[in-house]
Scaffold this motif. Structure first.
Motif, PDB file in Angstrom:
ATOM      1  N   ASN A   1      37.910  27.606  51.242  1.00 60.27           N
ATOM      2  CA  ASN A   1      36.977  26.708  51.936  1.00 60.27           C
ATOM      3  C   ASN A   1      35.521  26.975  51.551  1.00 60.27           C
ATOM      4  OD1 ASN A   1      39.095  25.459  53.287  1.00 60.27           O
ATOM      5  ND2 ASN A   1      39.038  26.945  54.937  1.00 60.27           N
ATOM      6  N   GLY A   2      35.292  27.249  50.268  1.00 58.55           N
ATOM      7  CA  GLY A   2      33.941  27.473  49.765  1.00 58.55           C
ATOM      8  C   GLY A   2      33.418  28.887  49.938  1.00 58.55           C
ATOM      9  N   PHE A   3      34.177  29.759  50.610  1.00 59.75           N
ATOM     10  CA  PHE A   3      33.767  31.148  50.840  1.00 59.75           C
ATOM     11  C   PHE A   3      34.401  32.026  49.767  1.00 59.75           C
ATOM     12  CE2 PHE A   3      34.483  35.350  52.705  1.00 59.75           C
ATOM     13  CZ  PHE A   3      33.212  35.668  53.163  1.00 59.75           C
ATOM     14  N   CYS A   4      33.574  32.763  49.033  1.00 54.47           N
ATOM     15  CA  CYS A   4      34.093  33.633  47.976  1.00 54.47           C
ATOM     16  C   CYS A   4      34.717  34.886  48.593  1.00 54.47           C
ATOM     17  CB  CYS A   4      32.977  34.027  47.017  1.00 54.47           C
ATOM     18  SG  CYS A   4      33.576  35.041  45.633  1.00 54.47           S
ATOM     19  N   LEU A   5      36.039  35.022  48.408  1.00 57.86           N
ATOM     20  CA  LEU A   5      36.733  36.215  48.914  1.00 57.86           C
ATOM     21  C   LEU A   5      36.468  37.418  48.034  1.00 57.86           C
ATOM     22  CD1 LEU A   5      40.246  34.855  49.860  1.00 57.86           C
ATOM     23  CD2 LEU A   5      38.273  35.209  51.340  1.00 57.86           C
ATOM     24  N   GLY A   6      36.242  37.178  46.751  1.00 57.13           N
ATOM     25  CA  GLY A   6      35.977  38.276  45.831  1.00 57.13           C
ATOM     26  C   GLY A   6      36.811  38.151  44.578  1.00 57.13           C
ATOM     27  N   ARG A   7      36.909  39.251  43.885  1.00 52.52           N
ATOM     28  CA  ARG A   7      37.635  39.257  42.620  1.00 52.52           C
ATOM     29  C   ARG A   7      38.969  39.973  42.778  1.00 52.52           C
ATOM     30  NH1 ARG A   7      33.530  43.461  39.706  1.00 52.52           N
ATOM     31  NH2 ARG A   7      34.067  45.225  41.020  1.00 52.52           N
ATOM     32  N   PHE A   8      39.872  39.691  41.865  1.00 52.34           N
ATOM     33  CA  PHE A   8      41.164  40.369  41.865  1.00 52.34           C
ATOM     34  C   PHE A   8      41.491  40.805  40.440  1.00 52.34           C
ATOM     35  CE2 PHE A   8      42.019  35.928  41.066  1.00 52.34           C
ATOM     36  CZ  PHE A   8      42.956  35.955  40.048  1.00 52.34           C
ATOM     37  N   TRP A   9      42.335  41.802  40.358  1.00 52.67           N
ATOM     38  CA  TRP A   9      42.787  42.302  39.069  1.00 52.67           C
ATOM     39  C   TRP A   9      44.215  42.767  39.262  1.00 52.67           C
ATOM     40  CZ3 TRP A   9      40.815  47.285  36.262  1.00 52.67           C
ATOM     41  CH2 TRP A   9      41.197  47.251  34.928  1.00 52.67           C
ATOM     42  N   GLY A  10      45.113  42.286  38.464  1.00 49.08           N
ATOM     43  CA  GLY A  10      46.538  42.542  38.606  1.00 49.08           C
ATOM     44  C   GLY A  10      46.958  43.997  38.504  1.00 49.08           C
ATOM     45  N   VAL A  11      46.147  44.864  37.897  1.00 52.74           N
ATOM     46  CA  VAL A  11      46.545  46.263  37.753  1.00 52.74           C
ATOM     47  C   VAL A  11      46.236  47.096  38.992  1.00 52.74           C
ATOM     48  CG1 VAL A  11      46.379  46.243  35.250  1.00 52.74           C
ATOM     49  CG2 VAL A  11      44.402  46.940  36.584  1.00 52.74           C
ATOM     50  N   GLY A  12      45.576  46.488  39.980  1.00 52.76           N
ATOM     51  CA  GLY A  12      45.375  47.178  41.256  1.00 52.76           C
ATOM     52  C   GLY A  12      44.054  47.897  41.344  1.00 52.76           C
ATOM     53  N   PRO A  13      43.899  48.686  42.358  1.00 48.44           N
ATOM     54  CA  PRO A  13      44.908  49.155  43.304  1.00 48.44           C
ATOM     55  C   PRO A  13      45.183  48.177  44.447  1.00 48.44           C
ATOM     56  CG  PRO A  13      42.847  50.210  43.828  1.00 48.44           C
ATOM     57  CD  PRO A  13      42.608  49.343  42.609  1.00 48.44           C
ATOM     58  N   GLN A  14      44.300  47.207  44.709  1.00 41.41           N
ATOM     59  CA  GLN A  14      44.547  46.324  45.840  1.00 41.41           C
ATOM     60  C   GLN A  14      45.660  45.327  45.506  1.00 41.41           C
ATOM     61  OE1 GLN A  14      40.546  44.660  45.575  1.00 41.41           O
ATOM     62  NE2 GLN A  14      41.439  42.702  46.090  1.00 41.41           N
ATOM     63  N   GLU A  15      46.404  44.934  46.534  1.00 39.29           N
ATOM     64  CA  GLU A  15      47.500  43.991  46.351  1.00 39.29           C
ATOM     65  C   GLU A  15      47.209  42.652  47.011  1.00 39.29           C
ATOM     66  OE1 GLU A  15      51.143  45.809  47.533  1.00 39.29           O
ATOM     67  OE2 GLU A  15      50.822  47.523  46.221  1.00 39.29           O
ATOM     68  N   SER A  16      46.109  42.563  47.791  1.00 36.34           N
ATOM     69  CA  SER A  16      45.752  41.316  48.443  1.00 36.34           C
ATOM     70  C   SER A  16      44.249  41.291  48.713  1.00 36.34           C
ATOM     71  CB  SER A  16      46.525  41.149  49.752  1.00 36.34           C
ATOM     72  OG  SER A  16      46.190  42.174  50.656  1.00 36.34           O
ATOM     73  N   LEU A  17      43.741  40.098  49.025  1.00 38.67           N
ATOM     74  CA  LEU A  17      42.338  39.928  49.387  1.00 38.67           C
ATOM     75  C   LEU A  17      42.261  39.610  50.874  1.00 38.67           C
ATOM     76  CD1 LEU A  17      41.148  37.737  46.394  1.00 38.67           C
ATOM     77  CD2 LEU A  17      40.538  40.108  46.827  1.00 38.67           C
ATOM     78  N   PHE A  18      41.325  40.216  51.573  1.00 34.78           N
ATOM     79  CA  PHE A  18      41.142  39.989  53.002  1.00 34.78           C
ATOM     80  C   PHE A  18      40.486  38.628  53.220  1.00 34.78           C
ATOM     81  CE2 PHE A  18      38.304  40.372  56.737  1.00 34.78           C
ATOM     82  CZ  PHE A  18      39.282  40.539  57.706  1.00 34.78           C
ATOM     83  N   VAL A  19      41.047  37.827  54.137  1.00 36.12           N
ATOM     84  CA  VAL A  19      40.483  36.526  54.493  1.00 36.12           C
ATOM     85  C   VAL A  19      40.034  36.608  55.952  1.00 36.12           C
ATOM     86  CG1 VAL A  19      40.864  34.048  54.610  1.00 36.12           C
ATOM     87  CG2 VAL A  19      42.156  35.422  52.961  1.00 36.12           C
ATOM     88  N   PRO A  20      38.721  36.608  56.223  1.00 37.52           N
ATOM     89  CA  PRO A  20      38.239  36.671  57.608  1.00 37.52           C
ATOM     90  C   PRO A  20      38.667  35.432  58.390  1.00 37.52           C
ATOM     91  CG  PRO A  20      36.446  37.041  56.038  1.00 37.52           C
ATOM     92  CD  PRO A  20      37.634  36.595  55.258  1.00 37.52           C
ATOM     93  N   GLY A  21      39.024  35.615  59.644  1.00 37.64           N
ATOM     94  CA  GLY A  21      39.468  34.527  60.497  1.00 37.64           C
ATOM     95  C   GLY A  21      38.543  33.320  60.540  1.00 37.64           C
TER      96      GLY A  21
END
Length: 80
Positions: free
Chosen positions: A35-55
């Motif tokens: 919805n136009g809000f940048c959650l951030g970046r992702f990279w398949g090698v990790g360590p994060q497995e998901s991006l947090f989406v604020p309510g």
């Protein structure tokens, strides 16, 4: 050799409010907007497995999800 960057647009239905996590299984590297809000970046090698989406970013009903993939796209996006 680097492949061409690609943008993907989709929609996710939400019932009820609250925080969530966006998972991108099989995606390689890039950025995500909800919805136009940048959650951030992702990279398949990790360590994060998901991006947090604020309510407050999520709306009841359809929510727009944009993914800018820099290398290789996956097949789905999950909102948990």
């Amino acid at each position: 050799m680097r492949t061409r960057d690609a943008e993907y647009l989709g929609a996710v239905e939400v019932r009820g409010g609250g925080d969530a996590a966006l998972e991108l299984p099989g995606w390689t590297r890039g950025f995500v907007w909800v919805n136009g809000f940048c959650l951030g970046r992702f990279w398949g090698v990790g360590p994060q497995e998901s991006l947090f989406v604020p309510g407050p970013v999520l709306r009841e009903g359809a929510n727009e999800v944009w993914v800018l993939e820099l290398e290789g796209a996956g097949t789905c996006v999950r909102l948990a």
